[in-house]
Enzyme design. Structure first.
Site, PDB file in Angstrom:
ATOM      1  N   LEU A 158       0.821  -1.216   0.000  1.00 58.06           N
ATOM      2  CA  LEU A 158       0.000   0.000   0.000  1.00 58.06           C
ATOM      3  C   LEU A 158       0.851   1.260   0.000  1.00 58.06           C
ATOM      4  CD1 LEU A 158      -2.953  -0.926   2.399  1.00 58.06           C
ATOM      5  CD2 LEU A 158      -2.937  -0.913  -0.102  1.00 58.06           C
ATOM      6  N   ARG A 159       2.181   1.088   0.202  1.00 61.54           N
ATOM      7  CA  ARG A 159       3.096   2.249   0.226  1.00 61.54           C
ATOM      8  C   ARG A 159       2.721   3.217   1.355  1.00 61.54           C
ATOM      9  NH1 ARG A 159       6.070  -1.123  -2.609  1.00 61.54           N
ATOM     10  NH2 ARG A 159       5.866  -0.956  -4.856  1.00 61.54           N
ATOM     11  N   ASN A 213       7.565  -3.477   3.532  1.00 65.92           N
ATOM     12  CA  ASN A 213       8.830  -3.013   2.922  1.00 65.92           C
ATOM     13  C   ASN A 213       8.792  -1.526   2.577  1.00 65.92           C
ATOM     14  OD1 ASN A 213       6.993  -3.540   0.805  1.00 65.92           O
ATOM     15  ND2 ASN A 213       8.628  -3.976  -0.668  1.00 65.92           N
ATOM     16  N   LYS A 249       7.097 -11.068   7.623  1.00 63.00           N
ATOM     17  CA  LYS A 249       7.528 -11.200   6.223  1.00 63.00           C
ATOM     18  C   LYS A 249       9.043 -11.373   6.169  1.00 63.00           C
ATOM     19  CE  LYS A 249       7.462 -11.232   1.786  1.00 63.00           C
ATOM     20  NZ  LYS A 249       6.840 -10.422   0.767  1.00 63.00           N
ATOM     21  N   HIS A 277       9.240 -14.331   0.713  1.00 63.52           N
ATOM     22  CA  HIS A 277       9.625 -14.029  -0.659  1.00 63.52           C
ATOM     23  C   HIS A 277      10.607 -15.136  -1.028  1.00 63.52           C
ATOM     24  CE1 HIS A 277      10.276 -11.310  -4.164  1.00 63.52           C
ATOM     25  NE2 HIS A 277      11.256 -12.168  -4.295  1.00 63.52           N
ATOM     26  N   HIS A 325       3.283 -15.199  -3.740  1.00 66.68           N
ATOM     27  CA  HIS A 325       3.319 -14.962  -5.193  1.00 66.68           C
ATOM     28  C   HIS A 325       4.087 -16.037  -5.964  1.00 66.68           C
ATOM     29  CE1 HIS A 325       7.069 -13.203  -3.844  1.00 66.68           C
ATOM     30  NE2 HIS A 325       6.521 -12.080  -3.445  1.00 66.68           N
ATOM     31  N   LEU A 384       8.862  -9.038  -9.391  1.00 64.31           N
ATOM     32  CA  LEU A 384       9.655 -10.136  -8.822  1.00 64.31           C
ATOM     33  C   LEU A 384       8.787 -10.946  -7.867  1.00 64.31           C
ATOM     34  CD1 LEU A 384      13.019  -8.283  -8.168  1.00 64.31           C
ATOM     35  CD2 LEU A 384      12.627 -10.160  -9.790  1.00 64.31           C
ATOM     36  N   HIS A 420       4.438   1.653  -8.574  1.00 61.96           N
ATOM     37  CA  HIS A 420       5.600   2.547  -8.698  1.00 61.96           C
ATOM     38  C   HIS A 420       5.201   3.626  -9.680  1.00 61.96           C
ATOM     39  CE1 HIS A 420       8.578  -0.064  -6.682  1.00 61.96           C
ATOM     40  NE2 HIS A 420       7.944  -1.071  -7.261  1.00 61.96           N
ATOM     41  N   ALA A 447      10.765  -3.098  -9.905  1.00 63.28           N
ATOM     42  CA  ALA A 447       9.927  -4.307 -10.018  1.00 63.28           C
ATOM     43  C   ALA A 447       8.605  -4.046  -9.325  1.00 63.28           C
ATOM     44  CB  ALA A 447      10.632  -5.480  -9.363  1.00 63.28           C
TER      45      ALA A 447
END
Ligand code: DOR
Ligand code: ZN
Length: 353
Positions: free
Chosen positions: A23-24, A48, A106, A143, A181, A227, A259, A271
């Protein structure tokens, strides 16, 4: 629970959740959060950020910023995650889970992807955290790619499963893990073979839709780059079969990762694929193409909460079979914009409510 209802024009399912979103923060958060909140009741929010979400205080502050950025009538609950670092404190992580601040942890292997520089350099360094999570039933979200430069980028997920994930599952037999993912037949097979309730996987709409040719179709396509990177067609087909199977270990996670256009269309483009403006609609289209619309509700609305041990949503979402066009650009911070996945293309299912 409402049974799925569908005829040729209307599809009613229990309100879905998104088990993997970016969600940034700041103006970008305000530009994108409404797309997710419109489609999903809850979402697992990736940590992140710069700096990353490490502590309960970080997560509570970020959750408050998300809630403040929501459209007025939104009914949406962000589920927060903790970014695992080599020196994470097992006590802080566990208290965050027990207090309901963190839904999961995560793990980014260091230097795998966007803002993963603070990630884990060696699993041996986080063994105490993993043991504590195993003891309290706290999910670990992976990940799943190795960072070894000697491994071809298209093989990094399959190699991670062999080198890291399989030994980790053996070492921590009670640890609940979500392989996020997934992009390969190997990952889908591995999850099914694990067979129980402790290993699951999310699948994105873009990995169900494109294969690696899309990155080079008529030229270099930065908006198709994410990614783990999309793989060969046989992998896409395997992912479609896995999602459409209704198997309880597979559930919806969009990995929507906006992005700015300028950061994608660059010498070193970021990515991430921004699919939130068409996410549930695209899953519906894929399930219809697979002849499995009846399995969409399990994938989108049941399997995720069942795995996380959370209640299923009580409300419903309605999709209607009506062509609509994905927006070509979404305005973002200071005059910038974000380009959605499949911008300008026509989709067959529209979200009605
Ligand atoms: O494509 C990606 N974008 N993959 C990730 O793992 C991170 C994400 C992002 O944050 O942009
Ligand atoms: Zn992600």
């Amino acid at each position: 629970m409402n049974p799925v209802r569908h005829d040729s024009t209307t599809l009613v399912i229990a309100r879905p959740d998104d088990w993997h979103v970016h969600l940034r923060d700041g103006p970008m958060l305000r530009a994108v959060v409404g797309f997710t909140a419109k489609r999903f009741a809850r979402a697992i929010v990736m940590p992140n950020l710069t700096p990353p979400v490490l502590t309960r205080a970080d997560a509570l502050a970020y959750r408050a910023r998300i809630v403040a950025a929501l459209p007025k009538d939104a009914k949406f609950t962000p589920l927060m995650t903790c970014y695992l670092t080599d020196d994470a404190d097992p006590e802080e992580v566990a208290r965050g889970f027990e207090e309901g601040v963190f839904a999961a942890v995560k793990l980014y292997p260091a230097h795998t992807t966007t803002n993963s520089a603070h990630g884990v350099t060696d699993l041996a360094k986080v063994r105490r955290v993993l043991a504590r999570m195993e003891a309290i039933g706290m999910p670990l979200l992976l990940h799943g790619e190795v960072t070894d430069a000697a491994v071809d980028i298209f093989d990094r997920e399959a190699v991670y499963i062999e080198r890291v994930l399989a030994p980790m599952l053996a070492d921590f037999p009670g640890l609940k893990v979500v392989l996020e993912h997934i992009t390969t037949a190997e990952a889908a097979d591995f999850v099914v073979a694990a067979g129980g309730h402790r290993l699951a996987a999310t699948i994105t709409p873009h990995h169900l839709t494109i294969n690696r040719n899309a990155l080079f179709h008529g030229g270099l396509r930065p908006h198709m780059y994410c990614l783990p990177v999309a793989k060969r067609e046989r992998h896409r087909l395997a992912l479609r079969r896995a999602a459409a199977s209704g198997h309880p270990a597979f559930f919806l996670g969009t990995d929507t990762a906006p992005h700015r256009v300028g950061d994608k269309e660059a010498d070193c483009g970021c990515a991430g694929i921004f699919n939130a403006p068409a996410a549930i609609e695209l899953y519906a289209q894929v399930f219809e193409e697979e002849g499995a619309l009846g399995k969409l509700e399990a994938f989108a609305s049941f399997n995720g909460p069942d795995f996380y041990g959370l209640p299923r949503n009580r409300g419903t979402s309605t999709l209607v079979r009506e062509d609509w066009t994905v927006p070509s650009l979404v305005p973002a911070e200071s005059g910038g914009a974000v380009k959605p996945f499949l911008a300008g293309e026509t989709l067959r299912w529209r979200l009605a409510s």
